[in-house]
Each structure stands twice: as structure tokens, then as C-alpha cells.
Design a protein around this motif. Structure first.
Motif, PDB file in Angstrom:
ATOM      1  N   LEU A  25      11.360  -9.949   0.304  1.00  0.00           N
ATOM      2  CA  LEU A  25      10.461  -8.590   0.314  1.00  0.00           C
ATOM      3  C   LEU A  25       9.751  -8.331  -0.988  1.00  0.00           C
ATOM      4  O   LEU A  25       8.548  -8.031  -0.605  1.00  0.00           O
ATOM      5  N   THR A  26      10.080  -8.874  -2.081  1.00  0.00           N
ATOM      6  CA  THR A  26       9.031  -8.968  -3.361  1.00  0.00           C
ATOM      7  C   THR A  26       7.990  -9.847  -3.025  1.00  0.00           C
ATOM      8  O   THR A  26       6.676  -9.328  -3.283  1.00  0.00           O
ATOM      9  N   ALA A  27       8.257 -10.990  -2.448  1.00  0.00           N
ATOM     10  CA  ALA A  27       7.336 -12.159  -2.426  1.00  0.00           C
ATOM     11  C   ALA A  27       6.417 -11.421  -1.275  1.00  0.00           C
ATOM     12  O   ALA A  27       5.081 -11.657  -1.140  1.00  0.00           O
ATOM     13  N   ARG A  28       6.742 -10.806  -0.135  1.00  0.00           N
ATOM     14  CA  ARG A  28       5.866 -10.411   0.753  1.00  0.00           C
ATOM     15  C   ARG A  28       4.998  -9.329   0.339  1.00  0.00           C
ATOM     16  O   ARG A  28       3.936  -9.118   0.647  1.00  0.00           O
ATOM     17  N   LEU A  29       5.579  -8.237  -0.512  1.00  0.00           N
ATOM     18  CA  LEU A  29       4.675  -7.272  -1.029  1.00  0.00           C
ATOM     19  C   LEU A  29       3.619  -7.938  -1.954  1.00  0.00           C
ATOM     20  O   LEU A  29       2.417  -7.449  -1.634  1.00  0.00           O
ATOM     21  N   LEU A  30       3.922  -8.976  -2.584  1.00  0.00           N
ATOM     22  CA  LEU A  30       2.918  -9.422  -3.466  1.00  0.00           C
ATOM     23  C   LEU A  30       2.097 -10.070  -2.569  1.00  0.00           C
ATOM     24  O   LEU A  30       0.661 -10.097  -3.030  1.00  0.00           O
ATOM     25  N   GLN A  31       2.302 -11.025  -1.812  1.00  0.00           N
ATOM     26  CA  GLN A  31       1.622 -11.545  -0.835  1.00  0.00           C
ATOM     27  C   GLN A  31       0.730 -10.750   0.023  1.00  0.00           C
ATOM     28  O   GLN A  31      -0.607 -11.111  -0.018  1.00  0.00           O
ATOM     29  N   ASP A  32       1.145  -9.550   0.443  1.00  0.00           N
ATOM     30  CA  ASP A  32       0.177  -8.969   1.324  1.00  0.00           C
ATOM     31  C   ASP A  32      -0.664  -8.029   0.424  1.00  0.00           C
ATOM     32  O   ASP A  32      -1.768  -7.605   0.879  1.00  0.00           O
ATOM     33  N   ARG A  33      -0.462  -7.506  -0.574  1.00  0.00           N
ATOM     34  CA  ARG A  33      -1.177  -6.509  -1.487  1.00  0.00           C
ATOM     35  C   ARG A  33      -1.948  -7.385  -2.555  1.00  0.00           C
ATOM     36  O   ARG A  33      -2.793  -6.806  -3.024  1.00  0.00           O
ATOM     37  N   GLY A  34      -1.628  -8.535  -2.979  1.00  0.00           N
ATOM     38  CA  GLY A  34      -2.189  -9.231  -3.760  1.00  0.00           C
ATOM     39  C   GLY A  34      -2.218  -8.524  -5.432  1.00  0.00           C
ATOM     40  O   GLY A  34      -3.040  -8.982  -6.202  1.00  0.00           O
ATOM     41  N   GLY A  35      -1.228  -7.711  -5.588  1.00  0.00           N
ATOM     42  CA  GLY A  35      -1.103  -7.324  -6.938  1.00  0.00           C
ATOM     43  C   GLY A  35      -0.459  -5.966  -6.679  1.00  0.00           C
ATOM     44  O   GLY A  35      -0.062  -5.088  -5.633  1.00  0.00           O
ATOM     45  N   TRP A  36      -1.024  -4.837  -7.825  1.00  0.00           N
ATOM     46  CA  TRP A  36      -0.819  -3.528  -7.695  1.00  0.00           C
ATOM     47  C   TRP A  36      -1.422  -2.610  -8.684  1.00  0.00           C
ATOM     48  O   TRP A  36      -2.179  -3.158  -9.755  1.00  0.00           O
ATOM     49  N   THR A  37      -1.691  -1.451  -8.434  1.00  0.00           N
ATOM     50  CA  THR A  37      -2.152  -0.522  -9.212  1.00  0.00           C
ATOM     51  C   THR A  37      -1.377   0.520  -9.751  1.00  0.00           C
ATOM     52  O   THR A  37      -0.452   1.105  -8.834  1.00  0.00           O
ATOM     53  N   MET A  38      -1.018   0.704 -11.094  1.00  0.00           N
ATOM     54  CA  MET A  38      -0.152   1.446 -11.651  1.00  0.00           C
ATOM     55  C   MET A  38      -0.564   2.788 -12.198  1.00  0.00           C
ATOM     56  O   MET A  38      -2.002   2.613 -12.707  1.00  0.00           O
ATOM     57  N   PRO A  39      -0.141   4.110 -12.009  1.00  0.00           N
ATOM     58  CA  PRO A  39       1.404   4.178 -11.501  1.00  0.00           C
ATOM     59  C   PRO A  39       1.324   4.528  -9.992  1.00  0.00           C
ATOM     60  O   PRO A  39       2.343   4.834  -9.206  1.00  0.00           O
ATOM     61  N   GLU A  40       0.223   4.673  -9.182  1.00  0.00           N
ATOM     62  CA  GLU A  40       0.197   4.697  -7.486  1.00  0.00           C
ATOM     63  C   GLU A  40       1.234   4.054  -7.110  1.00  0.00           C
ATOM     64  O   GLU A  40       1.745   4.482  -5.905  1.00  0.00           O
ATOM     65  N   ASP A  41       1.117   2.761  -7.319  1.00  0.00           N
ATOM     66  CA  ASP A  41       2.017   1.936  -6.222  1.00  0.00           C
ATOM     67  C   ASP A  41       3.707   1.552  -6.766  1.00  0.00           C
ATOM     68  O   ASP A  41       4.255   1.024  -6.222  1.00  0.00           O
ATOM     69  N   SER A  42       3.851   2.392  -7.837  1.00  0.00           N
ATOM     70  CA  SER A  42       5.441   2.296  -8.439  1.00  0.00           C
ATOM     71  C   SER A  42       6.420   2.523  -7.523  1.00  0.00           C
ATOM     72  O   SER A  42       7.302   1.576  -7.246  1.00  0.00           O
ATOM     73  N   ARG A  43       6.424   3.599  -6.888  1.00  0.00           N
ATOM     74  CA  ARG A  43       7.355   4.093  -5.857  1.00  0.00           C
ATOM     75  C   ARG A  43       7.449   3.217  -4.557  1.00  0.00           C
ATOM     76  O   ARG A  43       8.583   2.580  -4.276  1.00  0.00           O
ATOM     77  N   THR A  44       6.158   2.649  -4.084  1.00  0.00           N
ATOM     78  CA  THR A  44       6.076   1.825  -2.930  1.00  0.00           C
ATOM     79  C   THR A  44       6.654   0.712  -3.253  1.00  0.00           C
ATOM     80  O   THR A  44       7.212   0.114  -2.251  1.00  0.00           O
ATOM     81  N   LEU A  45       6.370  -0.120  -4.411  1.00  0.00           N
ATOM     82  CA  LEU A  45       6.854  -1.291  -4.753  1.00  0.00           C
ATOM     83  C   LEU A  45       8.549  -1.276  -4.747  1.00  0.00           C
ATOM     84  O   LEU A  45       9.135  -2.132  -4.134  1.00  0.00           O
ATOM     85  N   ILE A  46       9.043  -0.371  -5.659  1.00  0.00           N
ATOM     86  CA  ILE A  46      10.579  -0.153  -5.857  1.00  0.00           C
ATOM     87  C   ILE A  46      11.259   0.109  -4.420  1.00  0.00           C
ATOM     88  O   ILE A  46      12.164  -0.732  -4.053  1.00  0.00           O
ATOM     89  N   GLU A  47      10.636   0.861  -3.817  1.00  0.00           N
ATOM     90  CA  GLU A  47      11.270   1.527  -2.652  1.00  0.00           C
ATOM     91  C   GLU A  47      11.056   0.374  -1.417  1.00  0.00           C
ATOM     92  O   GLU A  47      12.076   0.299  -0.627  1.00  0.00           O
ATOM     93  N   GLY A  48       9.852  -0.362  -1.383  1.00  0.00           N
ATOM     94  CA  GLY A  48       9.593  -1.376  -0.547  1.00  0.00           C
ATOM     95  C   GLY A  48      10.661  -2.655  -0.758  1.00  0.00           C
ATOM     96  O   GLY A  48      10.951  -3.298  -0.013  1.00  0.00           O
TER      97      GLY A  48
END
Length: 778
Positions: free
Chosen positions: A715-738
Motif C-alpha cells: 500500500l505504501t509503494a502504491r501510494l508513492l507510485q501513484d502520487r509521485g511524492g507528497w505535499t505536507m501537511p495536506e497529504d499527511s492524513r491521506t498517506l497514513i490512513e491510506g
């Protein structure tokens, strides 16, 4: 055979050349310990109030019962089996040829004696003004008597004891009765009413505090420097007045167990170590400095990005709680020795500013602290100057006595410890009650609270339950806490104060991913949990790009490319063996002075030396010349709480919370030579929908057991693969709960879901074992 109570020894030593007494009468030692308790409660009003709150008695009655119980803590030493431990004293007491049984412990023997006849004696001797049944008195005082007689670290096991007649001969019982008969009028000159007894339920809960005080008072009262051996020349009242009481006051001063008062004000500059540096508080720090506080125990969970000043915010809040009289100090628990060492050095720059006075102690507590030079130097300095100067301040004596033993660390004004030291207070370990009683009086700050595995997590749950039950407040810090874990932590703390009816947050979002971040969750003992969204500090806002690395060879080439470009780079591996292999692979490519290896398997002295090198080369104050083309190959030891800053990072795949923590060491501080945005390069297999059971193990055979939840890794790899990274703090909950949310597990391939179910079963088993091992509040 003598029945003179003053001929019974309580403390003994080999005969000294100066001709001083080689033994200390048992009644004198009992009075010494009782006097320490009386001095503590008289000089430490905060402790007295806490005892009142724990017992439900008024202050005078709570103090009186505690001092009486402390005076009876060594009642079992009146047994001839104990007196036989010093043969010459045994012969002087009982004469030659007296039959004696093998010694089996005076703690349980003392409880047995109190249970069998002491309670009725309290009534017969007029301690209580109104008649009441011995059974009721026994029920209500039983927990306290058991607590103080168990002052050698564990409650006495009377089931293993012989019949009382085998433990106490008639002369022993006569001496005991003589002692009690002279003691009670001395300590309880005015009769008490039946209603002045501690109630059974409150007495049982308060017994955890009483047990800790019993150990502390016995340790102080047994110190020969403060309570020198005295010949049996004085009746109890005379010894109490002229020796025990004045010696106890002096001992308390030297022991340093009276907390320093908090400073009247605390600013962010006070916590920087440099008051001349202008500092602007972050939104989080501004909020905790003004948030409303109640008057009872509270739990505050602070969630914010790495670098947002969570530690400073926790200290500002803890200081407010101290100012309100809800705590007497601060205790910080961290996941590892490395993080504890770093926090100790950080606190050493400012901890005195939290208090108003000179007698302030800071202590480090973990199993190998004696090898940490930053701590040993401070203790040696505290012990006094090396030039033989006899002058020694009260504060340095305090630090020296507390620093002698890890078990005393919670008595310090400020303590930094590893989590394993903190949870010893809720495990059936020796002297756990001493640790627990000290912790209960401090604001307990748990850093990186998301980090603990299933077993330690259940221990942390028990620690929060005990802390709340004894009136303590706690502050928990995390950058990557899941909604489920946050609710569990609140319920554990609240259950001790609400009878199991734990309070949930005031607002329940439709989806945990929609919960604001950053967030402060505050639970007060009025039963309400309040969630307060916090604005992100602009300096922590950033976007991190993620690039997939396909193999160890690819990772190696990327590390070398960064070094050739003059960047400092961290290559983070999930196992020590992989880190060593990576370090070895660079042997012919990188000069020895430009590469460092840092992992937890080094001998501790070497590890601490390497840790200093790492912080010097990659820390906040590292110079460009130190950083240029430098390579650190490390394991998870750099993931938490260490203030390190890298230009580039190549990392093995790990769960998303760990990757967020690792990325927190990437471009951590502003440096003029950087342009663009930070990029985290993650070595990971492609997250395909048809991934098989060997998806993670094929690339990481060693780490497959380090991170057994392979579905969450997918699930971690899929999130990183699909999103290509993250923007904080906006993506924090989405990443953890995802990855950790309840609904996320069903999104992983079936073969990996089965691996996760087995791992979850192992977690449940580990958590179940932990629940069996931890103590119950009552």
C-alpha cells in the motif's frame, strides 16, 4: 533471652576501626524512615496534596497514617530468623543453642505479623476513639501495610511463609508489642475516629503511591551518611526528637527529592539555549501557550510535522501544568538510547530555566548511560570539583544521589529516559512502585508515540492508565499517528478516571483521512476530548518528490552520483547486514574519511562515538566543508528524533510513517546552496495488482521479518507510485490512513493480505502477552 526491643538490630555492618557501632537498633531505623516520610510530607506540599487526592482523607489523617505505616515497614525484622543473619547479635538476644529456622524474608513476615495482631492492638491501645471491628480496620489498612512491608521491591508472598510461631518466638512478639506500644502514642498522640480510616477502594489505588514512598523513605533512611548508627541508649521519644527528625530534614535536603518550584515565566527563547536569539513561536507553540486547562489530570496529543517545534510546545504546556500545581517536574521517554542521549544534551542547555531555584536535577536513564560521556561528565562535575574543595551545593548533592541508580531517576526534576525504563513502573519488576510514584508527579512526555510495536504499545497503554489513576498528566508527540491509535491512547488514559467509560474525541469525522492536520487533541478529567486544528508553520510546508529505485546496484550508483556532485547523502538500509554490505560496496569508490557507517549493532562505546561524528557532520551546525561529498550508510537509528540534515537520501522501502520520518531528515534546515525541492529515492518493487506473496521478500530477504506487514508495504509503494511524492501537511492524513486505516487493508493483493493477517495474529499474541505481564491499577 531478652525482650528488650532496642537490642534487635535493624541495620548492621562489619566492625569499623574507629570503634563506632556495628549495628543500628531496629526501632531507631523504623523511626528514621518514619521521620523521612514526615519530613517529605511537611516540606513537599505538592506530595501531601497528591496523597490526599489518592486516599480521600484530609491532610492531617493522610500524613498520620502514612507515618505510622512507614514506622512499621520493618516489623518482620523482629523475627529471630532475620536476627540470625548477624550471628553475634542473635546469640546476644537468644543465647546459645536457640533453635532457629531458615530466613525466608522479613517483608512477608512483617505483613504477617501486622495482619495477625497489629490491627487489634491499634484499637486496644486507644489509637481509635470509637470502637470498630478489627476486620474493617484490617481491610482498610491492609493495602498500605502490604505496600510498606514490601519496600524491598516486591510485595511479600505470605503464602511461602511458615506459621507465625516459627517466625516469631514469644520474646520476639513481646518486643514487637513493646515497640508498637511505645511507638503509637508517639506518632498518634490524639485518638482518631473510625471515619478517619482510608476507605478500602481509595486505599487500594493509593497504595501504589504509598509503596513508592515506602521504598524512597527506606532508601533515604538507610543511608549511613545521613543516619549514622547509634548505640541503643535512648528511648524512642528521645531518639525521635533529637536524632530522627533533625537528621531526616537534612537527609531530604541532600537527597534532593523536594521538587524545585517552577519558574514564574517561560518563553520560547528560554528553551533555545540562547536567550539572545529572537524567536517567533510556531502556530502550535502559540496554541499550547494559551489553550484552556482544567485542574485535574489531562492527556494532550500533539500531531504536527517534523521540525514544527513539538518538543518546545510540549515543554511550554508542561510548564503551565507545573505552574498550576498539577505536576512537579518533567519526564521525557524516547524510543532509543540514541534519541535519549540527544535529548539529554538538548535539555542540558536550558532545563534550569524551567524552575525557580538552584536545586534542580537533570538525569539520563537507560541501561547503558554510564557509557555516554555527556551524562557521566555532568555527574562527575555535580559530585564536586576535582581539586579537593569541600564545598558542595545542595543541587549537586541532589544530582549525585539520584544519578546513582536508574530506579531513582523519576525522582529528578527533569528526566530523560528510554521507554523501556518508563514502562518498568507498570511491570512486576523490583522497585516498580518507586519508579511509578516518581513518574506520577511529573508531566510524562512520550515522543515518537507512533513508533512502538504491539508489545511495547500495550505497555505504554498500561503506563497511561497508571499515570492517570495516580493523578498525572501526559503529553504525547507524533508526526504520523493513525486515527485508530489516537483513539486507543485516549481510551487508555480516560478509562482510569471514568470507570472504563472512556471519552472519545468531540468530533467524529466521516473519514479519518478528513481529520485536520496538524492537530492538538486534549482530554481533561471532566470527560470531554477536544480536537483543535492548528495552522501549519510555513517553514515546515514542503513538497517531497519520490523516485523509484529498482535495485541495490541502482541505489549504489545514485549515492555515488550525489557524492560526486558534492552533496551529502544518506543511504538508509532496513537491516544491519544490508547496511554493512552497502558500506563495503563503496570501499573502492569513496575515501574512508568520506563515508560513515551507523547502526545499532556496534559496541555501545563505539556507537556513541560514531553518533557524535554523525551529528557533528550532518547536524544543524555542520559546516559545508564537513558535509561536502559525505556519505552516511545507516539503519533506522537515524529515523527518529536526531536533528540530522541531508542533501539527498536513498532509502529502502518501509511503511509510510517510517518514510515520512526519514524524509524529515532530508533538507531539514534551510541552506543557501539548495535549489528546487527535496527528492526521496526509494528502492522498491513495482506495486502491481497481481503481486505475489514473495513481492517484498524477493528484494528484501532480511527485512521481510523486520517489517512483517507486507500488505502495508505494498500500500505504501502504491501510494508513492501513484502520487509521485507528497505535499505536507495536506497529504499527511491521506498517506497514513491510506496504509493504516481500517479500510485500506482490503486494497492490497490477496496473497499479501494473508501475510498481513498472520502478522496481525502475531501482533495480537504479543499484545496479549504484554497485557498479561503488566500490572493492574486496581
Amino acid at each position: 533471652m531478652t525482650t528488650d526491643m532496642l537490642q534487635y538490630w535493624g541495620k548492621a555492618r562489619p566492625q569499623e576501626p574507629n570503634g563506632g557501632p556495628s549495628w543500628h537498633p531496629l526501632p531507631y531505623h523504623a523511626l528514621d524512615v518514619a521521620a523521612v516520610g514526615a519530613a517529605l510530607l511537611e516540606l513537599d506540599k505538592s506530595l501531601s496534596r497528591r496523597l490526599v487526592a489518592a486516599t480521600g482523607l484530609n491532610e492531617a489523617m493522610a500524613r498520620r497514617w502514612l507515618v505510622v505505616c512507614l514506622a512499621l515497614h520493618d516489623l518482620g525484622k523482629f523475627s529471630h530468623t532475620f536476627q540470625a543473619l548477624v550471628p553475634e547479635r542473635h546469640q546476644a538476644l537468644y543465647g546459645p543453642g536457640f533453635e532457629r529456622f531458615r530466613y525466608t524474608g522479613h517483608d512477608a513476615a512483617g505483613y504477617l505479623a501486622a495482619r495477625d495482631f497489629l490491627f487489634d492492638d491499634l484499637i486496644v491501645r486507644g489509637v481509635l476513639a470509637q470502637p470498630t471491628s478489627g476486620s474493617r480496620l484490617q481491610r482498610n489498612l491492609d493495602a498500605w501495610i502490604r505496600a510498606v512491608t514490601g519496600h524491598h521491591g516486591m510485595p511479600g508472598d505470605e503464602s511461602s511463609q511458615r506459621h507465625r510461631a516459627q517466625l516469631f518466638c514469644p520474646a520476639d512478639e513481646a518486643a514487637m508489642r513493646s515497640f508498637v506500644g511505645e511507638l503509637l502514642p508517639l506518632l498518634t498522640p490524639d485518638p482518631m475516629e473510625a471515619g478517619d480510616l482510608p476507605q478500602q477502594e481509595r486505599a487500594a489505588k493509593g497504595s501504589w503511591l504509598v509503596a513508592g514512598l515506602g521504598v524512597l523513605c527506606d532508601w533515604v533512611g538507610s543511608n549511613q551518611d545521613w543516619f549514622p548508627y547509634t548505640a541503643p541508649d535512648y528511648r524512642l521519644a528521645e531518639y525521635w526528637r533529637h536524632f530522627s527528625v533533625p537528621r531526616a530534614r537534612e537527609a531530604i535536603r541532600h537527597a534532593g527529592v523536594i521538587p524545585a518550584p517552577p519558574s514564574p515565566h517561560l518563553t520560547l527563547r528560554d528553551l533555545s539555549g540562547d536567550r539572545a536569539t529572537p524567536l517567533s513561536p510556531t502556530p502550535l507553540q502559540r496554541f499550547v501557550a494559551q489553550m484552556p486547562l482544567g485542574r485535574g489530570p489531562s492527556l494532550t496529543i500533539i500531531e504536527d510535522l517534523t521540525g514544527a517545534g513539538k518538543t518546545e510546545a510540549a515543554l511550554l504546556l508542561a510548564h503551565r501544568l507545573m505552574r498550576q500545581g498539577q505536576a512537579d517536574g518533567i519526564m521525557v521517554a524516547l524510543p532509543t538510547m540514541a534519541t535519549a542521549n540527544a535529548m539529554y544534551e538538548r535539555f542540558a542547555r536550558f532545563y534550569r530555566r524551567l524552575f525557580d531555584g538552584e536545586q534542580v536535577s537533570l538525569v539520563l536513564s537507560h541501561s547503558r548511560r554510564d557509557l555516554f560521556e555527556g551524562f557521566t561528565k555532568s555527574v562527575l562535575t555535580a559530585a564536586g570539583p576535582a581539586d579537593g574543595n569541600e564545598y558542595e551545593t545542595a543541587s549537586t548533592a541532589c544530582a549525585a544521589w539520584i544519578a546513582e541508580d536508574n530506579r531513582r531517576a523519576p525522582q529528578a526534576d527533569v528526566g530523560i529516559m528510554t521507554i523501556d525504563q518508563a514502562v518498568l513502573g507498570v511491570l512486576p519488576s523490583r522497585f516498580q512502585s518507586l519508579r511509578l510514584a516518581g513518574l506520577a508527579r511529573r508531566v510524562l512526555i512520550l515522543d515518537e508515540v507512533h513508533e512502538y510495536d504491539a508489545y511495547v504499545g500495550r505497555e505504554v497503554d498500561a503506563l497511561l492508565r497508571f499515570h492517570a489513576a495516580l493523578g498525572g498528566s501526559a503529553i504525547l508527540l507524533s508526526a504520523t499517528l493513525s486515527a485508530e491509535r489516537r483513539s486507543e491512547l485516549i481510551e487508555c488514559f480516560a478509562s482510569s478516571l471514568t470507570g472504563g467509560d472512556a471519552a472519545r474525541p468531540a468530533r467524529s469525522p466521516a473519514s479519518p483521512a478528513s481529520t485536520p492536520f496538524p492537530l492538538v487533541t486534549h482530554w481533561q478529567d471532566d470527560g470531554a476530548a477536544c480536537e483543535s486544528p492548528i495552522a501549519a508553520w510555513p517553514a515546515t510546508r514542503r513538497t517531497v518528490a519520490v523516485i523509484r529505485v529498482t535495485s541495490p546496484d541502482d541505489a549504489r550508483e545514485r549515492v555515488l552520483a550525489h557524492a560526486r556532485a558534492g552533496r551529502c547523502v544518506c543511504w538508509l538500509r532496513n537491516t544491519v547486514d544490508d547496511a554493512i554490505a552497502a558500506f563495503t560496496s563503496l570501499r573502492n569508490e569513496v575515501p574512508p574519511g568520506s563515508r560513515l557507517l551507523f547502526h545499532a549493532r556496534f559496541a555501545l562505546a563505539d556507537r556513541l562515538a560514531i553518533e557524535d561524528q554523525v551529528r557533528g557532520r550532518f547536524g544543524r551546525d555542520s559546516a559545508p566543508s564537513d558535509r561536502r561529498a559525505a556519505i552516511l550508510i545507516a539503519t533506522q537509528v537515524v529515523e527518529q528524533s536526531l536533528d540530522l540534515d541531508f542533501d539527498a537520501m536513498v532509502t529502502d522501502l518501509a511503511p509510510i510513517d517510517s518514510l515520512i520520518q526519514r524524509a524529515g531528515r532530508l533538507w531539514r534546515h534551510r541552506r543557501s546552496e539548495r535549489t528546487g525541492q527535496p527528492t526521496l529515492e526509494v528502492m522498491m518493487p513495482a506495486a502491481t495488482a497481481n503481486a505475489g506473496a514473495n513481492w517484498y521478500r524477493a528484494m528484501y530477504p532480511g527485512a521481510a521479518t523486520v517489517y512483517p506487514h507486507h500488505g502495508k508495504l505494498w500500500l505504501t509503494a502504491r501510494l508513492l507510485q501513484d502520487r509521485g511524492g507528497w505535499t505536507m501537511p495536506e497529504d499527511s492524513r491521506t498517506l497514513i490512513e491510506g496504509v493504516f486505516g481500517a479500510a485500506a487493508a482490503d486494497c492490497a493483493p490477496g496473497s499479501l493480505q494473508e501475510i498481513d493477517r498472520r502478522a496481525e495474529g502475531s501482533d495480537l499474541a504479543a499484545g496479549g502477552i504484554a497485557r498479561q505481564n503488566v500490572l493492574s491499577v486496581g
